[in-house]
Design a protein around this motif. Sequence first.
Motif, PDB file in Angstrom:
ATOM      1  N   ARG A  33     -10.217  22.975 -26.123  1.00  0.00           N
ATOM      2  CA  ARG A  33     -10.675  22.797 -24.743  1.00  0.00           C
ATOM      3  C   ARG A  33      -9.934  21.662 -24.023  1.00  0.00           C
ATOM      4  O   ARG A  33      -9.701  21.717 -22.825  1.00  0.00           O
ATOM      5  N   VAL A  34      -9.534  20.620 -24.761  1.00  0.00           N
ATOM      6  CA  VAL A  34      -8.892  19.464 -24.125  1.00  0.00           C
ATOM      7  C   VAL A  34      -7.394  19.358 -24.427  1.00  0.00           C
ATOM      8  O   VAL A  34      -6.723  18.467 -23.928  1.00  0.00           O
ATOM      9  N   MET A  35      -6.861  20.276 -25.235  1.00  0.00           N
ATOM     10  CA  MET A  35      -5.452  20.191 -25.646  1.00  0.00           C
ATOM     11  C   MET A  35      -4.491  20.278 -24.462  1.00  0.00           C
ATOM     12  O   MET A  35      -3.581  19.461 -24.333  1.00  0.00           O
ATOM     13  N   GLN A  36      -4.666  21.251 -23.595  1.00  0.00           N
ATOM     14  CA  GLN A  36      -3.739  21.453 -22.478  1.00  0.00           C
ATOM     15  C   GLN A  36      -3.667  20.212 -21.591  1.00  0.00           C
ATOM     16  O   GLN A  36      -2.588  19.712 -21.286  1.00  0.00           O
ATOM     17  N   GLU A  37      -4.803  19.700 -21.192  1.00  0.00           N
ATOM     18  CA  GLU A  37      -4.843  18.508 -20.337  1.00  0.00           C
ATOM     19  C   GLU A  37      -4.223  17.299 -21.044  1.00  0.00           C
ATOM     20  O   GLU A  37      -3.485  16.522 -20.442  1.00  0.00           O
ATOM     21  N   THR A  38      -4.503  17.167 -22.333  1.00  0.00           N
ATOM     22  CA  THR A  38      -3.961  16.053 -23.115  1.00  0.00           C
ATOM     23  C   THR A  38      -2.447  16.129 -23.186  1.00  0.00           C
ATOM     24  O   THR A  38      -1.747  15.135 -22.945  1.00  0.00           O
ATOM     25  N   LEU A  39      -1.919  17.313 -23.512  1.00  0.00           N
ATOM     26  CA  LEU A  39      -0.464  17.466 -23.631  1.00  0.00           C
ATOM     27  C   LEU A  39       0.232  17.255 -22.293  1.00  0.00           C
ATOM     28  O   LEU A  39       1.283  16.624 -22.233  1.00  0.00           O
ATOM     29  N   GLU A  40      -0.361  17.773 -21.228  1.00  0.00           N
ATOM     30  CA  GLU A  40       0.244  17.569 -19.907  1.00  0.00           C
ATOM     31  C   GLU A  40       0.323  16.082 -19.573  1.00  0.00           C
ATOM     32  O   GLU A  40       1.315  15.610 -19.021  1.00  0.00           O
ATOM     33  N   GLY A  41      -0.710  15.328 -19.924  1.00  0.00           N
ATOM     34  CA  GLY A  41      -0.706  13.884 -19.685  1.00  0.00           C
ATOM     35  C   GLY A  41       0.331  13.151 -20.517  1.00  0.00           C
ATOM     36  O   GLY A  41       0.941  12.184 -20.057  1.00  0.00           O
ATOM     37  N   LEU A  42       0.543  13.628 -21.738  1.00  0.00           N
ATOM     38  CA  LEU A  42       1.533  12.999 -22.614  1.00  0.00           C
ATOM     39  C   LEU A  42       2.954  13.430 -22.270  1.00  0.00           C
ATOM     40  O   LEU A  42       3.882  12.625 -22.316  1.00  0.00           O
ATOM     41  N   PHE A  43       3.128  14.700 -21.954  1.00  0.00           N
ATOM     42  CA  PHE A  43       4.467  15.216 -21.675  1.00  0.00           C
ATOM     43  C   PHE A  43       4.988  14.776 -20.310  1.00  0.00           C
ATOM     44  O   PHE A  43       6.197  14.642 -20.112  1.00  0.00           O
TER      45      PHE A  43
END
Length: 149
Positions: free
Chosen positions: A103-113
């Motif tokens: 549920r939070v992977m996409q938002e997390t990766l976008e913030g890191l990438f």
Amino acid sequence: MNTRFAVATHILAYLAHAEGQPVSSEVLASSAGTHPVVVRRLVSTLREAGLVHSQRGAGGGALLARPATEISLLDVFRAMQQTEPDLFQVSSTNPNAHCDLGRVMQETLEGLFGPAIDAMRTALAAVSVAQVKQELGKHLPQGCPGASG
């Protein structure tokens, strides 16, 4: 692994080295170690992006559309992205919404990438094809067949 960006950069550096002389797809393919059809496809993409133009007929081939000092590696990267999605495009992934991590992977990766992508684009924008040519010149032996374009 995708090599389009690297081969497109190779093509443009070769054209810069040729200093206004048209270069055939066969010669470019031989230098890049790929098939002429691959080079023709990449040259077509680079032409659509306004980075090269082609001269037809006997002795024809590809030429830089503008000075090598005015073509950045970011221009090349963007041209290659026109036909292929971004390597870091996480918005097209479909994680499981019922999974706490998913549920939070996409938002997390976008913030890191995001910062990494911005840094990469800044670095690519700072390097011109002329600089690639200059760096290559430091490593070319005198009399190298590819050195004369």
